[in-house]
Design an enzyme around this catalytic site. Structure first.
Site, PDB file in Angstrom:
ATOM      1  N   HIS A  60      -8.787   7.294  -1.442  1.00 19.04           N
ATOM      2  CA  HIS A  60      -7.635   7.001  -0.632  1.00 19.04           C
ATOM      3  C   HIS A  60      -6.399   6.916  -1.474  1.00 19.04           C
ATOM      4  CE1 HIS A  60      -6.363   4.078   2.971  1.00 19.04           C
ATOM      5  NE2 HIS A  60      -5.224   4.946   2.282  1.00 19.04           N
TER       6      HIS A  60
ATOM      7  N   TYR B 140       7.656 -13.370 -23.745  1.00 21.83           N
ATOM      8  CA  TYR B 140       8.278 -12.146 -22.998  1.00 21.83           C
ATOM      9  C   TYR B 140       9.313 -12.536 -22.133  1.00 21.83           C
ATOM     10  CZ  TYR B 140       9.975  -7.655 -21.081  1.00 21.83           C
ATOM     11  OH  TYR B 140      10.745  -6.668 -20.743  1.00 21.83           O
TER      12      TYR B 140
ATOM     13  N   HIS C 130       0.873  -1.124   0.074  1.00 19.76           N
ATOM     14  CA  HIS C 130      -0.030  -0.002  -0.111  1.00 19.76           C
ATOM     15  C   HIS C 130       1.144   1.369  -0.036  1.00 19.76           C
ATOM     16  CE1 HIS C 130      -2.957   2.984   1.067  1.00 19.76           C
ATOM     17  NE2 HIS C 130      -2.595   3.099   2.301  1.00 19.76           N
TER      18      HIS C 130
ATOM     19  N   HIS D  49       0.634   5.914  -1.035  1.00 17.20           N
ATOM     20  CA  HIS D  49       0.344   6.902  -1.449  1.00 17.20           C
ATOM     21  C   HIS D  49       0.745   7.580  -2.679  1.00 17.20           C
ATOM     22  CE1 HIS D  49      -2.741   7.497   2.229  1.00 17.20           C
ATOM     23  NE2 HIS D  49      -2.231   6.475   2.307  1.00 17.20           N
TER      24      HIS D  49
ATOM     25  N   ASP E 200       0.446  -4.503 -20.408  1.00 20.82           N
ATOM     26  CA  ASP E 200       1.428  -5.634 -20.140  1.00 20.82           C
ATOM     27  C   ASP E 200       1.027  -6.078 -18.694  1.00 20.82           C
ATOM     28  OD1 ASP E 200       2.828  -5.737 -22.474  1.00 20.82           O
ATOM     29  OD2 ASP E 200       4.378  -4.053 -21.972  1.00 20.82           O
TER      30      ASP E 200
END
Lengths: 231, 231, 231, 231
Positions: A168, A226, A94, A96, A119
């Site tokens: 958020h 790839y 997580h 910001h 991708d």
């Protein structure tokens, strides 16, 4: 206990800082040991410069403390909901980060406008619905995880390795904490490029499905070509 | 005299430079010793590379020189007004950081669009009114402080640790100079994310009050549960 | 084999990373030895930090492996089409750099709005047409090269050293890999300045032709007078 | 010859590179020795990493070579026009810095929207008119200087230490090369803040004249009180 996992989770926490995605303590990374059902997560509000593997907190999937003296990240209940609902993931991150957070605050999913996006995300980056007042007040972080899981009804978390929590910021995940961190970095770049794209051309809808699928599937799945073949 | 405070104020001045908020000498930080009623502030126009703790200037709350051979920052009268009106603060920082200054020049308060913002500002970042011509001409820097104080009628400076001076730039504060500097860094990031958010979605009004309150109060006040408990 | 070319191509790959144009492995550079008809190119998906000259792959102009144990970049067929169609070029670079990719995703050619642009591109930076579903599915990377070549009908690749592949990202080229990398850096800067220019003034069309020609021709061609004379 | 001036001009050239205003060789700085009527300027197209004071070129005010083996910057005739028309200046800097160049390409003067701007420019940053085709073809760089000088009819170059050449990029000046470089850095920051300000609020016109004058005159002129008194 779980020392290799502790080291991997520490490294994922430091990686998002080094990549410029985290200001002060605005982020957290965790990893899970699926065989034991134990999560290793960053402690809450501890500066990254001082963070050592031994400071990380180990909890069970109900959030009960198993090892550690510091409080776990306040976002732990969100991580737990993700680990419970998405059995294929081994790490959650997580942040910001600036552009991903801007799309989250704008309440807009990030349209799949190019191959950089395709991708890694096999379509738009989803946005959660707002929580109800009751959800916010009673068990906010758990409800955040539940809102993400609800939003993923019908979506494959391996093909969409992240989400924007409305108002958020982003959460990302992967097969382990390192990959979750890499997806956080890539989501931020996708978000930045999409920002500049839509402000250059407000009429954009998205990449043709055939190109989106081609790019996603040349990197992922049984026909991927790839990179180097697995040894 | 006041050597620990001198060191803390020097560090706050250097911190905003290291974080990229200050070009040349476009900023200043101060701290106050409440028991003695003395302010330590950066001297005016001295390059940061050469700044030593001993160069800082000590004044009383009327701006009278107590210790130092250099002129204090020309913004000293603004700092004084803030210290007089907000008894809970121990440090003040002024920068011309890019995004916060852009909102100040645009004359727009920064709406509270997400949790990053709500974690630190319990609502929009306020903007002052323009000064009158007489205020500008007679005691410009003092009048700037008075305009901030007027704008904070009914607002708690602990819940809103900064302001945009219209047509000018931000001031932030905190319990000490270090926290004032941290708030300057966070305000710049909030301002950047809000810029990208409103240009992605011009209709945004703000985060629902329940989420705004939840985030603010999980970090601040008697029921805070973010971070580690005080030792 | 081809060790000087290997070193030059390695350096071009590293240069675009150092300049901030490449995240993870989102890019590749190649060079060609025209006398032997051999291409040196980055292997697919290998992290740049670990890349050594010996890891680069050598292929012929049909993509057949000549030397190397790793798979070549998946974009090799695009590079091959460019080398075949543009006999004057010695190097090709592909990145997903932020601003150039944003114009590519927006599907807009970059108008020639200033002398920075005209110094390197003698008019707008072209954008390719979308591929057909059949092209995408049958030989995507080769078809991408063919689409670039089609777009350059009537355009001189020396006067336009790069292109935007619609919905994808830029390719640039030059007399060698180093110059192709330099053109990638310059294209990104041109794209950034053009982004800010058109969002400041949506009515812009382009630099007067006389200024565009003056700048392009003071750097390129028989009457160039910028820089030092060749020794 | 003129070794201290050579060192000062070298330093100004390097400063704009260190500050991120110059990509490759897209810029140049010069200084003048007024008593001898001699200009020291960067040679054309020489990479900054290799530039030594001895490589700089000395010319007279007609552009005639006085010392040096390399060609001077192709923009020398523009510098000469500025030195001839503005007797108070001692240094000139030209860059293609991103935001200032964007305003130049947009053909918009930068409005004076805040005190950061007013501290250095006593009103909008002016933009030149387009050159005629004849001017471009016959003596482009000299005509660029003449267009700047024409634009400054009635403007004091000490109160407006720079200009945007339409469709091209900024030139700045100062009492010496170091100050000209500082003005290039500040102009870029002013341009960036103004960009974000006008995209946040398209209705902005400018700072009230009384605030603009206050800020400009607290830094400049006989009643200045910013900084330390001259020793």
């Amino acid at each position: 206990m779980l020392n290799p996992l502790r080291e991997a989770v520490l490294e994922a926490n430091l990686e998002v800082v080094r990549r410029g995605l985290v200001l002060y303590t605005f982020g957290n990374a965790s990893g899970i040991d699926r065989s034991r059902g134990l999560i290793v997560i960053k402690p809450s509000g501890v500066p990254y410069e001082k963070l050592r593997a031994a400071d990380l907190v180990i909890t069970d999937l109900k959030g009960g403390m198993v090892e550690g003296v510091l409080r776990p990240s306040s976002d732990l209940p969100t991580h737990i909901e993700l680990y419970k609902a998405f059995p294929g993931i081994g790490g959650v991150v997580h942040t910001h980060s600036r552009f991903a957070t801007s799309w989250a605050q704008a309440g807009r999913e990030i349209p799949c406008l190019g191959t950089t996006h395709a991708d890694y995300f096999h379509g738009p980056v989803p946005v959660t619905e707002h929580l109800t007042a009751v959800e916010v007040e009673e068990a906010y972080e758990k409800a955040t995880g539940e809102a993400i899981v609800r939003r993923f009804t019908g979506l494959n978390p391996a093909a969409f390795p992240g989400v924007l929590v409305t108002g958020h910021a982003p959460f990302t995940w992967g097969k382990d904490a390192a990959q979750a961190a890499m997806h956080a970095v890539i989501l931020e770049e996708i978000a930045a490029i999409a920002y500049y794209s839509v402000t250059l051309n407000a009429e954009l809808t998205g990449l043709p499905a055939v190109v989106r699928d081609k790019h996603h599937l040349r990197k992922h799945g049984p026909k991927a070509y790839y990179g180097q073949p697995p040894r």
